[in-house]
Enzyme design. Structure first.
Site, mmCIF file in Angstrom:
data_model
loop_
_atom_site.group_PDB
_atom_site.id
_atom_site.type_symbol
_atom_site.label_atom_id
_atom_site.label_comp_id
_atom_site.label_asym_id
_atom_site.label_seq_id
_atom_site.Cartn_x
_atom_site.Cartn_y
_atom_site.Cartn_z
ATOM 1 N N ARG A 231 19.948 -0.526 8.368
ATOM 2 C CA ARG A 231 18.785 -0.240 7.531
ATOM 3 C C ARG A 231 19.245 -0.159 6.081
ATOM 4 N NH1 ARG A 231 16.091 -1.810 11.010
ATOM 5 N NH2 ARG A 231 14.418 -0.787 12.164
ATOM 6 N N GLU A 260 13.098 -3.711 0.851
ATOM 7 C CA GLU A 260 12.669 -4.863 1.643
ATOM 8 C C GLU A 260 11.149 -5.104 1.664
ATOM 9 O OE1 GLU A 260 13.590 -5.393 5.996
ATOM 10 O OE2 GLU A 260 15.439 -4.650 5.107
ATOM 11 N N HIS A 299 16.152 -9.810 7.064
ATOM 12 C CA HIS A 299 15.921 -8.963 8.248
ATOM 13 C C HIS A 299 15.601 -9.850 9.464
ATOM 14 C CE1 HIS A 299 14.795 -4.646 9.533
ATOM 15 N NE2 HIS A 299 15.191 -5.345 10.580
HETATM 16 P P1 NAI Z 1 21.952 3.418 18.675
HETATM 17 O O1 NAI Z 1 20.999 4.573 18.591
HETATM 18 O O2 NAI Z 1 22.277 2.839 19.993
HETATM 19 O O3 NAI Z 1 23.337 3.841 17.970
HETATM 20 C C1 NAI Z 1 23.408 4.595 16.799
HETATM 21 C C2 NAI Z 1 24.758 5.309 16.767
HETATM 22 O O4 NAI Z 1 24.840 6.006 15.532
HETATM 23 C C3 NAI Z 1 24.926 6.350 17.877
HETATM 24 O O5 NAI Z 1 26.149 6.134 18.558
HETATM 25 C C4 NAI Z 1 24.924 7.692 17.137
HETATM 26 O O6 NAI Z 1 25.781 8.656 17.734
HETATM 27 C C5 NAI Z 1 25.445 7.279 15.782
HETATM 28 N N1 NAI Z 1 25.036 8.202 14.704
HETATM 29 C C6 NAI Z 1 23.798 8.658 14.434
HETATM 30 N N2 NAI Z 1 23.824 9.431 13.327
HETATM 31 C C7 NAI Z 1 25.099 9.494 12.933
HETATM 32 C C8 NAI Z 1 25.768 10.134 11.851
HETATM 33 N N3 NAI Z 1 25.101 10.893 10.978
HETATM 34 N N4 NAI Z 1 27.094 9.967 11.733
HETATM 35 C C9 NAI Z 1 27.781 9.200 12.620
HETATM 36 N N5 NAI Z 1 27.224 8.562 13.666
HETATM 37 C C10 NAI Z 1 25.895 8.712 13.811
HETATM 38 O O7 NAI Z 1 21.353 2.323 17.655
HETATM 39 P P2 NAI Z 1 21.507 0.731 17.737
HETATM 40 O O8 NAI Z 1 20.511 0.183 18.700
HETATM 41 O O9 NAI Z 1 22.936 0.386 17.899
HETATM 42 O O10 NAI Z 1 20.992 0.314 16.273
HETATM 43 C C11 NAI Z 1 21.760 0.563 15.120
HETATM 44 C C12 NAI Z 1 20.951 0.191 13.877
HETATM 45 O O11 NAI Z 1 20.572 -1.180 13.904
HETATM 46 C C13 NAI Z 1 19.634 0.973 13.693
HETATM 47 O O12 NAI Z 1 19.542 1.350 12.337
HETATM 48 C C14 NAI Z 1 18.553 -0.022 13.971
HETATM 49 O O13 NAI Z 1 17.389 0.301 13.270
HETATM 50 C C15 NAI Z 1 19.226 -1.296 13.434
HETATM 51 N N6 NAI Z 1 18.636 -2.532 13.959
HETATM 52 C C16 NAI Z 1 18.513 -3.604 13.110
HETATM 53 C C17 NAI Z 1 17.968 -4.794 13.549
HETATM 54 C C18 NAI Z 1 17.838 -5.978 12.629
HETATM 55 O O14 NAI Z 1 17.094 -6.905 12.947
HETATM 56 N N7 NAI Z 1 18.542 -6.032 11.522
HETATM 57 C C19 NAI Z 1 17.474 -4.933 14.911
HETATM 58 C C20 NAI Z 1 17.715 -3.779 15.768
HETATM 59 C C21 NAI Z 1 18.259 -2.617 15.284
#
Ligand code: NAI
Length: 335
Positions: A231, A260, A299
């Protein structure tokens, strides 16, 4: 039941046919906005992607609303506090493209390491020479993965295929995965200072806002490459611009930008200017978009045939489950 589905492309319409047969369904290419929300006051279910307005002001107009079925994993674009107040449920698509986004991450990394954009532009001009296009190998470079959730873990699996070294940081380390894949978790500052390429996979939360700012860029190796497909709010864009200008960051690959929605919609841009909203961040986005060592995609990391189909399938299942009084994938209003 009255349903409104926003931000639908023509080819996607067929997917909602089964719902349309049994219910009153409005399907539109347009976005839900503050201005048009009153037209949907009678809708019990709305489904949007991430560019519709789901602020308190807009949701207030949707007097009958009971379910928001977002066609995304993230739900930071929705005023969930207000949904709780109103008893509106929010369902998301928990997983549809872990591999899809991870593949895009390597698309961006390879675009940088093999100078693909410059190389292709050059051959399109009819110039067939490699002079000035020297890149670098990924093998033996250290990849710093910040956030080892679903996408971060997939990125690590691919990185191992490239024979990269991996250092990772997460609030909740997954030690079993680390020992299976042969990488190590380290404190954030060590990941920042030891990595050749840093990739972000954190959710957008108040605590992750500007996760990379001046302090973090100062800690990085000179010549580091920064990748962000998570993000836009995770990076202080002014600090990034400064780090790129000084040469601290040698190249950047981004799929997300802080401003964005404004960049996407000309109308939003005009509104920002009219309302005299702070324009520094928008200006920084525009400068980055034009730098040669910055590769930006709009995106589109999630946007493959297979991932979009998975999003549609899950959304329709979410809406049907709600109608059958067995709601699923709730991020607000679940038990
Ligand atoms: P997820 O929820 O599976 O993993 C997030 C990880 O971040 C978790 O392991 C959590 O423990 C860790 N985390 C959360 N807060 C933290 C902090 N303050 N310090 C350290 N670690 C922390 O999420 P996922 O599915 O892997 O997605 C990751 C990102 O990708 C999200 O922001 C999502 O919105 C974005 N995304 C972007 C897409 C795109 O088209 N560019 C599509 C899908 C997701």
């Amino acid at each position: 039941m009255k349903i409104a589905i926003f931000e639908v492309e023509d080819w996607e319409k067929g997917a909602f046919e089964a719902l349309s047969k049994a219910h009153d369904v409005v399907i539109t290419h347009g976005h839900l906005t503050k201005e048009n929300a009153h037209e949907y006051a009678d809708r019990e279910v709305v489904s949007t992607f991430i560019y519709s307005d789901l602020s308190r002001e807009t949701i207030k107009e949707l007097k009958e609303l009971r379910l928001i079925a977002t066609r995304s994993t993230g739900f930071d674009h929705i005023d969930t506090a207000y949904c709780v107040e109103r008893g509106i449920r929010v369902a998301n698509v928990p997983a549809y493209g872990d591999n899809t986004v991870a593949e895009h991450v390597f698309g961006l990394i390879l675009a940088v390491s093999h100078r693909l954009v410059d190389a292709v532009e050059r051959t399109r001009r009819g110039e067939f020479t490699e002079q000035g296009l020297m890149g670098f190998d990924l093998k033996d470079k250290t990849l710093g993965v910040i956030g080892t959730g679903a996408i971060g873990r997939y990125v690590i699996e691919i990185a191992k295929g490239f024979r990269m070294k991996v250092l990772a940081f997460d609030k909740y380390p997954n030690d079993i995965f680390a020992s299976r894949m042969g990488f190590r978790y380290a404190p954030l500052d060590e990941v920042l200072s030891a990595s050749d390429i840093i990739t972000l996979h954190l959710p957008a939360l108040p605590e992750t806002h500007h996760f990379l700012s001046e302090r973090e860029f100062d800690l990085m190796k000179k010549g580091v490459v920064v990748i962000n497909t998570a993000r836009g709010s995770l990076i202080d864009i002014q600090a990034l611009l400064k780090a790129v200008s000084s040469g601290k960051v040698s190249a950047v690959g981004l799929d997300v930008l802080p401003e964005e929605p404004t960049i996407r919609e000309e109308a939003e841009l005009i509104r920002s200017i009219a309302q005299r909203r702070p324009l520094e961040s928008l200006l920084a986005d525009h400068i980055l978009l034009r730098l040669r060592n910055v590769v930006i995609t709009p995106h589109s990391a999630f946007y493959t045939r297979e991932a979009v189909q998975r999003i549609l399938d899950t959304t329709i299942e979410n809406i049907s489950a709600y109608m059958n009084a067995e709601p699923r994938n709730l991020v607000v209003g679940g038990s």
